[in-house]
Design an enzyme around this catalytic site. Structure first.
Site, PDB file in Angstrom:
ATOM      1  CE  LYS A 171      -7.659  67.020 -11.182  1.00 20.64           C
ATOM      2  NZ  LYS A 171      -8.969  67.091 -11.223  1.00 20.64           N
ATOM      3  NE  ARG A 175      -8.601  71.412 -16.439  1.00 15.17           N
ATOM      4  CZ  ARG A 175      -7.467  71.563 -15.632  1.00 15.17           C
ATOM      5  NH1 ARG A 175      -7.331  70.439 -15.159  1.00 15.17           N
ATOM      6  NH2 ARG A 175      -6.854  72.563 -15.138  1.00 15.17           N
TER       7      ARG A 175
HETATM    8  C1  7PM Z   1      -2.875  70.814  -7.962  1.00 12.58           C
HETATM    9  C2  7PM Z   1      -3.953  69.724  -7.800  1.00 12.58           C
HETATM   10  C3  7PM Z   1      -2.920  71.644  -9.161  1.00 12.58           C
HETATM   11  C4  7PM Z   1      -5.219  69.966  -8.631  1.00 12.58           C
HETATM   12  C5  7PM Z   1      -3.878  71.351  -9.975  1.00 12.58           C
HETATM   13  C6  7PM Z   1      -4.806  70.706  -9.799  1.00 12.58           C
HETATM   14  C7  7PM Z   1      -9.963  70.438 -12.698  1.00 12.58           C
HETATM   15  C8  7PM Z   1     -10.231  71.612 -13.165  1.00 12.58           C
HETATM   16  C9  7PM Z   1      -8.454  71.612 -12.039  1.00 12.58           C
HETATM   17  C10 7PM Z   1     -10.711  69.412 -13.351  1.00 12.58           C
HETATM   18  C11 7PM Z   1     -12.090  71.094 -14.300  1.00 12.58           C
HETATM   19  C12 7PM Z   1      -5.418  70.134 -12.098  1.00 12.58           C
HETATM   20  C13 7PM Z   1      -6.016  70.500 -10.723  1.00 12.58           C
HETATM   21  N1  7PM Z   1      -8.846  70.263 -12.098  1.00 12.58           N
HETATM   22  N2  7PM Z   1     -11.162  71.993 -13.947  1.00 12.58           N
HETATM   23  N3  7PM Z   1      -9.079  72.432 -12.654  1.00 12.58           N
HETATM   24  N4  7PM Z   1     -11.879  69.915 -13.930  1.00 12.58           N
HETATM   25  N5  7PM Z   1     -12.994  71.406 -15.030  1.00 12.58           N
HETATM   26  O1  7PM Z   1      -5.046  68.746 -11.821  1.00 12.58           O
HETATM   27  O2  7PM Z   1     -10.651  68.096 -12.846  1.00 12.58           O
HETATM   28  O3  7PM Z   1      -5.285  70.580 -12.943  1.00 12.58           O
HETATM   29  S1  7PM Z   1      -6.968  71.952 -10.985  1.00 12.58           S
END
Ligand code: 7PM
Length: 273
Positions: A220, A254
C-alpha cells in the site's frame, strides 16, 4: 477461534495468510480474456502452494480510484476464476461490494465475501445471511473516488471501532453467526499516513470486538510514503507490516507476496509455540 467460512472451518489460533488474486484482463479480445483466466488460475494455485489458506478473488471494483467496473464485466472476470478453482483445498473469497456479484460468486462456489462496504447494502446483508459464507466487514471513510482527499477523524481508533462494532451487530442481527465474521480497519481507505500508523500501532483495540481481525497492508501507498519505494519495491515493507499486524493481534493478513509473508510468520510462530 474457528472461522466458519462456507465449506471450511479455519483454525485462527495461528495467524493465516490470505493471498490476493487480481483478475484484470489486459485485453478485451477473447484471446486476452482466455490468457487472463489461465494466468489468474496459475497465480491462485501458486499462492496456495506457497501457503495461502484463503484466496481473495477481485475484479478490481474495490480498488480506490479505479475506474468503475460494471456488474457484467466484474462477473465475466471473476466467475470463470471461481469456477476454475472449484476443487482447490482452500476457501475462496470474493472481493466485491456489489450484491449481484456476491450472489453469483457464492452460487459458483465461493466461501467468503470480502466487502469493503461492510454489507451496508441491506440486500447484501440479507442475502449473505441466507448462506453459510464467511464475511469480512471493512471500514472505510468516504467513497473510493474521493476518500483520500480530506480524511478526518475525532479519534481514528474509536471511530473505526464503533463502526465495526455496529456492522458486527447488524450482521449478527440479520442472522450471520459471529463465527462467520472477521473485521478489518481498512488501511488506506479514507486514512492519512498518520491515521494508518495509529491504526497499525493500536491494532489490539479491534481484537476487543470479539471477532478475528484481518489486516490488508500489502504494497500500500503508506509503505511507499515511508520507504520512498514504488509499488514493485515494497515487498520487504509489506512483510514487515504484516508481521507487525500479527504481533498486534491480526489473525489474517491479506497479501500479494505469500511466500515471503508465510516465511516471516513461521519465525513468529516458532517463538509463540
Ligand atoms: C489500488 C489501491 C489497488 C488499493 C488496490 C488497493 C483491502 C481490501 C483492498 C483491505 C480488505 C489493495 C487495495 N484493500 N479488502 N481490498 N482489506 N478486506 O491493496 O485492506 O488490494 S484493495
Amino acid at each position: 477461534m474457528l472461522f466458519h467460512c462456507g465449506k471450511f472451518k479455519l483454525d485462527l489460533s495461528q495467524p493465516k495468510v490470505m493471498g490476493i488474486v487480481n483478475v484484470t484482463p489486459d485485453s478485451f479480445s477473447d484471446g486476452g480474456r482466455h490468457l487472463a483466466l489461465e494466468a489468474a488460475l496459475d497465480h491462485a494455485r501458486r499462492l496456495v502452494d506457497e501457503g495461502a489458506v484463503i484466496l481473495d478473488i477481485g475484479g478490481e471494483s474495490t480498488r480506490p480510484g479505479a475506474a468503475p467496473v460494471s456488474v457484467q464485466e466484474e462477473l465475466d472476470r471473476v466467475l470463470p476464476v471461481i469456477e476454475g478453482l472449484r476443487d482447490i483445498s482452500v476457501p475462496i473469497s470474493i472481493d466485491t461490494y456489489k450484491p449481484e456479484v456476491m450472489r453469483a460468486a457464492l452460487d459458483a462456489g465461493a466461501d467468503m465475501v470480502n466487502d469493503v462496504n461492510a454489507l451496508q447494502s441491506a440486500y447484501a446483508l440479507d442475502m449473505v445471511a441466507k448462506t453459510t459464507a464467511g464475511v469480512c466487514l471493512m471500514h472505510k471513510q468516504g467513497a473510493p473516488q474521493n476518500m483520500q482527499q480530506q480524511p478526518h477523524y475525532q479519534d481514528v481508533i474509536a471511530d473505526v471501532s464503533l463502526f465495526l462494532r455496529e456492522r458486527v451487530a447488524a450482521a449478527t442481527s440479520a442472522g450471520i453467526t459471529v463465527e462467520r465474521i472477521v473485521i478489518d480497519p481498512g488501511f488506506g481507505f479514507g486514512k492519512s499516513l498518520e491515521h494508518n500508523l495509529v491504526l497499525l500501532k493500536n491494532m489490539h483495540a479491534f481484537t476487543l470486538l470479539g471477532v478475528p481481525v484481518l489486516a490488508g497492508l500489502s504494497r500500500k501507498s503508506m509503505l511507499g510514503a515511508i520507504t520512498g519505494r514504488d509499488v514493485g519495491g515494497r515487498v520487504a515493507a509489506s512483510v514487515a507490516a504484516a508481521l507487525i499486524a500479527v504481533q498486534r493481534g491480526a489473525s489474517i493478513v491479506r497479501v500479494h507476496d505469500v511466500r515471503e509473508t508465510v516465511d516471516a510468520l513461521k519465525i513468529w510462530n516458532a517463538l509463540e509455540k
